[in-house]
Motif scaffolding. Structure first.
Motif, mmCIF file in Angstrom:
data_model
loop_
_atom_site.group_PDB
_atom_site.id
_atom_site.type_symbol
_atom_site.label_atom_id
_atom_site.label_comp_id
_atom_site.label_asym_id
_atom_site.label_seq_id
_atom_site.Cartn_x
_atom_site.Cartn_y
_atom_site.Cartn_z
ATOM 1 N N THR A 68 0.843 -1.203 0.000
ATOM 2 C CA THR A 68 0.000 0.000 0.000
ATOM 3 C C THR A 68 0.876 1.250 0.000
ATOM 4 O O THR A 68 0.617 2.201 -0.749
ATOM 5 C CB THR A 68 -0.924 -0.023 1.246
ATOM 6 O OG1 THR A 68 -1.745 -1.192 1.160
ATOM 7 C CG2 THR A 68 -1.803 1.213 1.317
ATOM 8 N N ARG A 72 1.276 4.114 -2.995
ATOM 9 C CA ARG A 72 1.092 5.531 -2.677
ATOM 10 C C ARG A 72 2.312 6.347 -3.146
ATOM 11 O O ARG A 72 2.171 7.381 -3.791
ATOM 12 C CB ARG A 72 0.912 5.702 -1.163
ATOM 13 C CG ARG A 72 0.617 7.126 -0.710
ATOM 14 C CD ARG A 72 0.879 7.289 0.790
ATOM 15 N NE ARG A 72 2.293 7.169 1.087
ATOM 16 C CZ ARG A 72 2.807 6.492 2.122
ATOM 17 N NH1 ARG A 72 2.022 5.876 2.979
ATOM 18 N NH2 ARG A 72 4.111 6.420 2.298
ATOM 19 N N THR A 75 2.488 6.541 -6.945
ATOM 20 C CA THR A 75 1.440 7.413 -7.464
ATOM 21 C C THR A 75 1.821 8.876 -7.254
ATOM 22 O O THR A 75 1.721 9.697 -8.185
ATOM 23 C CB THR A 75 0.092 7.095 -6.763
ATOM 24 O OG1 THR A 75 -0.203 5.709 -6.948
ATOM 25 C CG2 THR A 75 -1.044 7.938 -7.324
ATOM 26 N N ASP A 76 2.295 9.211 -6.049
ATOM 27 C CA ASP A 76 2.664 10.599 -5.746
ATOM 28 C C ASP A 76 3.841 11.058 -6.623
ATOM 29 O O ASP A 76 3.817 12.147 -7.202
ATOM 30 C CB ASP A 76 3.058 10.743 -4.264
ATOM 31 C CG ASP A 76 1.870 10.539 -3.325
ATOM 32 O OD1 ASP A 76 0.719 10.547 -3.803
ATOM 33 O OD2 ASP A 76 2.102 10.359 -2.113
ATOM 34 N N SER A 79 2.779 11.386 -10.278
ATOM 35 C CA SER A 79 1.909 12.552 -10.426
ATOM 36 C C SER A 79 2.737 13.831 -10.477
ATOM 37 O O SER A 79 2.504 14.709 -11.324
ATOM 38 C CB SER A 79 0.935 12.584 -9.241
ATOM 39 O OG SER A 79 0.208 13.779 -9.238
ATOM 40 N N THR A 119 -5.470 0.115 -3.213
ATOM 41 C CA THR A 119 -6.293 0.975 -4.071
ATOM 42 C C THR A 119 -5.491 2.201 -4.475
ATOM 43 O O THR A 119 -4.828 2.820 -3.644
ATOM 44 C CB THR A 119 -7.557 1.401 -3.298
ATOM 45 O OG1 THR A 119 -8.264 0.219 -2.936
ATOM 46 C CG2 THR A 119 -8.459 2.284 -4.141
ATOM 47 N N GLY A 120 -5.554 2.544 -5.744
ATOM 48 C CA GLY A 120 -4.806 3.690 -6.264
ATOM 49 C C GLY A 120 -5.641 4.955 -6.302
ATOM 50 O O GLY A 120 -6.672 5.055 -5.628
ATOM 51 N N ARG A 121 -5.190 5.904 -7.102
ATOM 52 C CA ARG A 121 -5.837 7.224 -7.159
ATOM 53 C C ARG A 121 -5.851 7.677 -8.614
ATOM 54 O O ARG A 121 -4.828 7.605 -9.300
ATOM 55 C CB ARG A 121 -4.970 8.183 -6.339
ATOM 56 C CG ARG A 121 -5.689 9.349 -5.744
ATOM 57 C CD ARG A 121 -4.807 10.061 -4.718
ATOM 58 N NE ARG A 121 -3.836 10.943 -5.326
ATOM 59 C CZ ARG A 121 -2.520 10.895 -5.136
ATOM 60 N NH1 ARG A 121 -1.980 9.964 -4.361
ATOM 61 N NH2 ARG A 121 -1.730 11.751 -5.719
ATOM 62 N N VAL A 122 -7.006 8.146 -9.070
ATOM 63 C CA VAL A 122 -7.098 8.700 -10.422
ATOM 64 C C VAL A 122 -6.317 10.011 -10.458
ATOM 65 O O VAL A 122 -6.451 10.842 -9.561
ATOM 66 C CB VAL A 122 -8.579 8.920 -10.809
ATOM 67 C CG1 VAL A 122 -8.694 9.665 -12.132
ATOM 68 C CG2 VAL A 122 -9.312 7.576 -10.887
ATOM 69 N N LEU A 123 -5.457 10.172 -11.465
ATOM 70 C CA LEU A 123 -4.595 11.367 -11.513
ATOM 71 C C LEU A 123 -4.975 12.341 -12.626
ATOM 72 O O LEU A 123 -4.402 13.425 -12.722
ATOM 73 C CB LEU A 123 -3.127 10.943 -11.695
ATOM 74 C CG LEU A 123 -2.508 10.148 -10.530
ATOM 75 C CD1 LEU A 123 -1.092 9.709 -10.870
ATOM 76 C CD2 LEU A 123 -2.499 10.984 -9.248
ATOM 77 N N GLY A 186 -2.683 7.056 -12.840
ATOM 78 C CA GLY A 186 -2.933 6.473 -11.519
ATOM 79 C C GLY A 186 -3.595 5.103 -11.608
ATOM 80 O O GLY A 186 -3.283 4.191 -10.832
ATOM 81 N N GLU A 190 -2.172 1.448 -10.313
ATOM 82 C CA GLU A 190 -2.988 0.584 -9.465
ATOM 83 C C GLU A 190 -3.120 -0.811 -10.083
ATOM 84 O O GLU A 190 -2.981 -1.829 -9.404
ATOM 85 C CB GLU A 190 -4.387 1.187 -9.276
ATOM 86 C CG GLU A 190 -5.249 0.342 -8.351
ATOM 87 C CD GLU A 190 -6.722 0.713 -8.403
ATOM 88 O OE1 GLU A 190 -7.229 1.223 -7.395
ATOM 89 O OE2 GLU A 190 -7.376 0.481 -9.454
#
Lengths: 223, 223
Positions: A68, A72, A75-76, A79, A119-123, A186, A190
């Motif tokens: 996890t 993160r 992704t960061d 981004s 779980t990821g994040r939409v960018l 993102g 994921e």
């Protein structure tokens, strides 16, 4: 209930500890700009590395920790690089279950590590990528017990990973040696991290390699 | 002497033909300069691609053909990029024995492809690199006959690959998930291609990933 054997205790302790189990990633960020140092340092500055061991080298940056926290961080970082608007490539190497290099140093057969799919994040940034996912058998003893059962399971888990990419729309096509993904940066990250964790539910040693293209001149109109 | 069976005929024909066997590489060249388009196009212009199928994409360039032609192309391309003196990274993905992507499309068990180890060229350019080498078992049928014998052989071939790197001086150390190589760019490429071909003498499906750093500011004094 029978008391767990000493051996079982040790295997559980290893699979439960991401660093002892060798859960990590290597990331190479390449920015096609004279300002590459400034852009990369800027992207790294604000990163949350809590829960992770981070070692920066001249070829890649290693991050070790749970899946996890790894997703993160990836992704960061991605981004931040995408937001620079400079054309860039990311080479991401994910690994678990083999803390050493070409030959594994884990005591034989602590078995797979089962964890929840992160779980990821939409960018809202477009990316194209090429993905390889490898369940590995590391020679005598590395496979754990019940080899043929594990084999059937890992094929099931690979199909599940592809199916996830199809359902979330990032799957584009199967190419020579890789699967091509396209879409939200993102969601791509994921998809790849979940595929790696999913296959790792039945195979101890799983590696995955992803090459991502960001802000490419050839992406015009897709972003 | 008994006449070869029809099945054996077909397996021999597949292993003898690099494209049918899926011998290829993907290369991503990233140049940390505003002049990246000019430098990459310049590096590609004079390349000898004879004997190779070349397909350029936005994430990587695919080259398919025999291992000698692949090493020649990788050496020429890397040399041209290094000569630009711009800081650059190369992501190289070598593969053989699995023409498809995540799941193999070869008829089960054509077996390993045995070829002579190709010879590289000293380039007098320093590079640092991280190397992963994967012998792969691709699910039921993909392993060929005599699984445990092949397993012992591939470990022997992996040790031979590391030993070659130690003897030619490019081996630096074993790191988490990769082996670090340092030294002459051409010798590093030769080492990695020979390791991949060598392990491929006992395992059908072998992938290798290499990330190379060229002209890095942190290499000052080593070049």
């Amino acid at each position: 209930m029978t008391a767990p054997s000493h051996e079982y205790d040790d295997a559980s302790a290893i699979t439960a500890d991401p660093l002892r189990f060798g859960v990590g990633a290597r990331i190479t960020v390449s920015v096609m700009s004279d300002r590459y140092v400034e852009i990369i340092l800027g992207a790294l500055r604000s990163l949350d590395s809590s829960g992770l061991t981070v070692e920066t080298g001249d070829v890649s940056t290693y991050i070790g920790g749970d899946e996890t926290a790894i997703l993160r961080y990836l992704t960061d970082l991605s981004s931040n690089i995408a937001s620079s608007n400079a054309h860039a490539s990311l080479t991401i190497h994910l690994f678990r279950g083999c803390p050493g290099a070409i030959t594994c140093a884990l005591p034989s057969g602590p078995g797979p590590r089962r964890t929840a799919l992160p779980t990821g994040r939409v960018l809202d940034r477009f990316a194209s990528a090429e993905w390889a996912l490898y369940p590995l058998v590391d020679g005598p003893g590395g496979e754990g017990e019940g080899g043929s059962r594990l084999e059937a399971d890992h094929m099931r888990d690979i199909y599940a990973a592809i199916d996830y990419a199809v359902r979330n729309g990032t799957y584009r096509k199967s190419e020579k040696s890789v699967t091509r993904l396209e879409g939200d940066l993102g969601v791509i990250l994921e998809t790849v991290v979940r595929g790696w964790v999913g296959v790792g539910g039945s195979v101890q040693h799983v590696a995955s390699h992803l090459t991502v293209s960001l802000n490419s001149p050839s992406h015009k109109g897709k972003e």
